[in-house]
Design a protein around this motif. Structure first.
Motif, PDB file in Angstrom:
ATOM      1  N   HIS A  66      16.515 -51.687 -11.053  1.00 14.94           N
ATOM      2  CA  HIS A  66      15.103 -51.654 -11.453  1.00 14.94           C
ATOM      3  C   HIS A  66      14.559 -53.071 -11.265  1.00 14.94           C
ATOM      4  N   HIS A 112      20.926 -54.419 -16.039  1.00 21.96           N
ATOM      5  CA  HIS A 112      19.561 -53.926 -16.270  1.00 21.96           C
ATOM      6  C   HIS A 112      18.783 -54.844 -17.198  1.00 21.96           C
ATOM      7  N   GLY A 113      17.595 -54.393 -17.560  1.00 20.78           N
ATOM      8  CA  GLY A 113      16.771 -55.190 -18.447  1.00 20.78           C
ATOM      9  C   GLY A 113      15.865 -54.329 -19.298  1.00 20.78           C
ATOM     10  N   GLU A 158      13.257 -55.752 -13.675  1.00 24.24           N
ATOM     11  CA  GLU A 158      14.236 -56.396 -14.555  1.00 24.24           C
ATOM     12  C   GLU A 158      14.782 -57.563 -13.732  1.00 24.24           C
TER      13      GLU A 158
HETATM   14 ZN    ZN Z   1      16.871 -50.703 -15.815  1.00 19.21          ZN
END
Ligand code: ZN
Length: 949
Positions: free
Chosen positions: A664, A763-764, A667
């Motif tokens: 993503h 991820h974030g 992020e």
């Molecule tokens: Zn993510």
């Protein structure tokens, strides 16, 4: 010396980089002319099996350790291996051949490793793939070779080239069936035959034929033995690309274009004020969703104009409680106040999406603002939830002499907006005018600009969109999107303010952006569930583009482009024709149609199709994203400097960790963090003595491209629209499917290529408050838990199957978490994590622990509960529980941050990954053998960490 010693580092194997792993072969074969013992092919395939890397220098003398020589003898056929000399006496070529086969270990032994993957060949470009020899349906740590090479007539060049080919086949296999000549039952038949034309063909599945004169066959064999897939900088298969990637030339076609404009809420407010111009009014409170400067102007203007009103206050209708305290109450807090108590009414409205604590959430981060502007610490700003409270808020302050001082109370007005499922509703705060006179209070509601647009979007636009999409059938909505892209461009007069607390901001338009983005996804999920019992998860790219237009009337324009159903072309190279030892023509089968092509012509077509030529040194180009951006993978292992090496074989000797970054792209920290990690490995490769590392630095380049576009106007928003792929698809859901979305093929390809023990997915989460007024204020209802504010600077999520391999996986996870907590100990990450944990408690967990869950393990939050962990079947450890040892997600508060805050996130990600690498590097790997099967126990048991490296 025993003949079995031949297959050790004392024998013909090399360990050039001192990691205990064979990474080369030092063998010179002094092959006499006119001697073609087929058993030498078995011998060569075994040579390849024993090593992780090799070069084709078997037939030229370069001071190799082992020299293999042959001597004709009248009486016996035998071999001796002494001081690097492998000397073979033979009576006949046939006897020699059997002896060589038996040295290679022909005796058939039961194959004890059950899930050996066997690849198949239906195209010439399958011969060398990223996963070795042939096309693999599923990933596996074991790859078996079962081939027969048949040839009626040899010459020396052809025989040598075939020996090289055999060695390379052995290299890419973990088990072999011998013999590889004169074995009519083998799965794959490789036939070399005399022909008046020079070409390679795959006439049927698993049949490869080399046709030509003896010299031509020799040249083609040499070409084949040395060639590589175009993904590994070879040319094999490159001629197919113009067909594989035909969709890059997809044209944009408008499906729907809609415009919206409306009077501003200021005009609506004025109408109400105008209608009461003849009444004497004591007090008027106007709530509008406008920036403070506009509200101040309005207050002055209206006070001048409406002399019938004694007192006019103009407040924000976005987070009214927060702005009321910030703009009006803070300045009234007495200097000797030591505590502030904010009584908050519990929210209870049947079927409304808001949480009972929504009025607390709407105050965030008022305690930190008070701390910044007064002498009261944020810990001394306390909330009290009360379901009997007369007002929405009552604020009292406790003075240092013990007296309680009432600061004020506020009643907040809400409207009712249906949710996209048509069943629930949201109760967002609304614009309104509150008149107070001696006879009482009267409230006139008028929806804010945002609310009127959102209502239009919901009740007017979405049905038009459905019409435009037409009938939804087949894979539409599931693996094929409903539309290509929808741009929702909005101009509105709204507050846009960076607050003095962390990354926090007041941004009603960011909130609208998030509502448009997520609620549209929810709308289609709900629609699919109702229509076909399955949510529509492939919608199309939803791109909200928001413009702050202070003082202007609200307007919007929406443009949707069509999705043209695209299926992946099925492309097979059936025949490859050679002229002067290079392939020049190819017979391709594309979706069942066969045509003869000039390779140059096809390569020119591919040059014209290609839209991005970016190269990355020392990388593998695993696939192209849907919009044509190359996805490079960087593989780090102790180099052998040999011509060929094999990832799967390297995993057999050392654990392999795969790190996926920027899945993503909003992020933002993991891409930077992994480059830092790779640089460190460049300068200090001690870790590589114990593990292999595979990194996907930018898993989603199309999302990254969109992020760059969106951050130009709003650099600090979360930009969730840039999470998914070019057509708004969470491409993790379509992994292991035959798809044109190349980004979803990358992880499956790497699982086949490396069979990694540990998979990390960086991820974030948002770095500042995530609110959606039209979805219950909290983060969207699709998530079972709340992401409204960060729960940590960094936290982890561990996944494992509930059925298979659970004990090992559980223990592995525990070890990883324990080590990670230790490695963070000496950094400032525990402090940052504790800070966010306490914020998360105060605004969520303390009131609703199930919706704001915390699983604390030492210095880090780590979630192992299924409610937080993803469960879809493309998750590596769920797909391959028999051999994946750990599958871990990191989440760091990096949506979207810069400067020092970004650096904190990068460091947190970097240490997260490094910690796992160190833990895994201390695991024992014990390569075992059973006959000609090499294997190790999987899943890997990760032992307690020793020393840091
Ligand atoms: Zn993510």
């Amino acid at each position: 010396m025993n003949m079995e010693d031949l297959w050790t580092l004392e024998g013909l194997l090399l360990d050039k980089n001192n990691d205990g792993v064979p990474d080369g072969v030092s063998l010179y074969i002094d092959l006499p002319d006119n001697l073609y013992p087929l058993g030498l092919l078995d011998f060569m395939v075994r040579v390849g099996l024993e090593t992780t890397a090799l070069s084709f220098n078997f037939f030229e003398f370069t001071n190799q350790k082992v020299v293999m020589s042959f001597e004709k003898n009248e009486t016996e056929t035998r071999a001796s291996f002494e001081s690097g000399k492998l000397h073979i006496y033979y009576t006949s070529e046939e006897a020699l051949s059997s002896l060589l086969s038996s040295i290679a270990g022909t005796e058939l032994r039961e194959n004890l490793v059950k899930d050996n993957a066997q690849s198949s060949i239906t195209s010439i470009s399958d011969i060398w793939t990223l996963s070795g020899f042939g096309y693999l349906q599923e990933a596996s740590p074991q790859q078996h070779l079962n081939i027969n090479i048949g040839c009626e007539k040899w010459n020396k060049q052809l025989f040598k080239a075939t020996c090289n080919f055999a060695a390379r086949l052995g290299l890419v296999s973990t088990s072999i069936t011998l013999p590889i000549a004169q074995n009519k039952n083998a799965e794959i038949q490789f036939i070399i035959q005399q022909h008046n034309q020079s070409f390679i063909e795959v006439p049927k599945e698993n049949i490869i034929q080399l046709n030509g004169s003896l010299d031509q066959c020799a040249n083609m064999m040499e070409w084949l033995a040395n060639e590589r897939s175009w993904k590994e900088n070879g040319v094999l298969g490159a001629w197919e690309n113009a067909f594989h990637y035909a969709h890059f030339k997809n044209k944009e076609e408008t499906m729907l274009e809609v415009k919206w404009d409306n009077p501003s809420e200021i005009e609506l407010a004025e109408k109400h004020l105008e209608s009461l111009a003849n009444n004497q009014i004591q007090k008027v409170e106007v709530y509008v969703s406008e920036p403070l400067e506009i509200r101040s102007l309005l207050k002055n203007k209206w006070s001048e104009k409406y002399k019938n009103i004694q007192e006019i206050t103009v407040r924000s209708s976005f987070k009214p409680g927060f702005h009321w305290i910030k703009e009006e109450l803070i300045h009234q807090i007495p200097a000797n106040a030591k505590k502030i108590k904010i009584k908050v009414k519990e929210h209870h409205l049947e079927n409304s999406l808001e949480l009972p604590i929504r009025w607390i959430q709407e105050l965030y981060p008022i305690d930190a603002i008070i701390e910044n502007e007064t002498s009261i610490s944020k810990e001394n700003v306390q909330f009290e939830l009360d379901n009997q409270l007369k007002h929405t808020y009552e604020v009292v302050t406790l003075l240092d002499d013990g007296t309680v001082y009432h600061l004020g109370s506020l009643d907040v007005e809400c409207s009712k907006v249906p949710y996209v499922d048509g069943e629930r509703f949201a109760a967002p705060t609304t614009s309104c005018i509150v008149f107070s006179s001696e006879t009482g209070k009267a409230v006139m509601h008028f929806p804010s600009d945002r609310e009127r647009f959102y209502q239009f979007y919901l009740t007017d636009f979405l049905p038009q969109l459905l019409d435009g999409i037409g009938e939804i059938k087949g894979e539409k909505g599931l693996t094929q999107p409903l539309f290509d892209q929808m741009e929702v461009e909005v101009w509105m007069s709204e507050e846009e303010e960076r607050l003095s607390v962390n990354e926090e901001r007041t941004s009603p338009l960011e909130a609208l952006y998030e509502d448009i983005y997520f609620n549209t996804l929810d709308y289609f999920e709900d629609l699919g569930t109702k229509l076909i019992g399955k949510p529509y998860i492939a919608v199309g790219a939803v791109v909200p583009i928001m413009h702050v237009a202070k003082g202007e009337n609200p307007r919007a324009s929406i443009k949707v482009t069509k999705w043209h159903q695209l299926n992946k072309n099925e492309v097979k190279t059936k025949e490859l024709f050679f002229e002067k030892n290079v392939p020049t023509k190819v017979r391709l089968e594309v979706n069942g149609h066969i045509d003869l092509w000039d390779i140059d012509e096809l390569l020119t077509m591919w040059e014209q199709t290609k839209i991005d030529d970016t190269t990355v040194p020392n990388s593998v180009l695993v696939d192209y994203s849907f919009r044509g951006r190359p996805i490079h993978v960087i593989e780090k292992y102790l180099p052998s400097n040999e011509q060929f090496d094999n990832p799967l074989k390297m995993t057999l000797f050392k654990p392999t960790v795969l790190i996926e970054c920027a899945h993503h792209p909003n992020e933002v920290s993991s891409n930077i963090a992994v480059h830092r990690l790779l640089e460190r490995l460049e300068s200090n490769n001690e870790l590589l003595k114990k593990i292999n590392i595979v990194a996907i630095p930018l898993a989603n380049p199309d999302g990254h491209y969109l992020l760059k576009k969106l951050t130009k106007e709003h650099p600090e928003w979360k930009h969730h629209a840039a999470r998914y792929n070019a057509v708004g698809l969470e491409f993790a859901h379509i992994r292991y499917k035959n798809t044109i979305f190349g980004e979803s093929n990358v992880l499956p390809e790497l699982m086949k290529r490396w069979a990694p023990d540990v998979v990390i997915d960086n991820h974030g989460i948002p770095a500042h408050e995530w609110v959606q007024p039209f979805a219950g204020y909290n983060s969207p209802p699709r998530f079972p838990v709340s992401y409204f504010i960060p729960s940590a600077k960094i936290y982890g999520i561990g996944r494992y199957s509930n059925e298979l391999g659970t004990d090992v996986a559980r223990e592995n996870l525990e070890k990883i978490v324990k080590d990670m907590s230790e490695i963070y100990e000496t950094t400032n990450i525990p402090k940052q994590n504790e800070y966010w944990r306490s914020r998360f408690r105060k605004y969520g967990h303390d009131w609703l622990p199930e919706i704001f869950p915390l699983e604390v393990h030492g210095n880090i939050n780590f979630y192992k509960e299924r409610i937080v962990t993803p469960t879809y079947s493309a998750v590596s450890i769920l797909r391959y529980p028999e051999w994946v040892a750990a599958d871990i997600i990191s989440e760091v508060a990096d949506e979207v941050v810069y400067g020092d805050v970004l650096e904190e996130c990068v460091e947190a990600q970097y240490l997260f990954n490094l910690s796992i690498l160190q833990t895994v590097s201390n695991s024992n790997v014990d390569m075992k053998r059973n006959g000609n099967t090499l294997y190790r126990e999987r899943p890997l048991e990760i032992t307690i960490r020793g020393e840091y490296i």
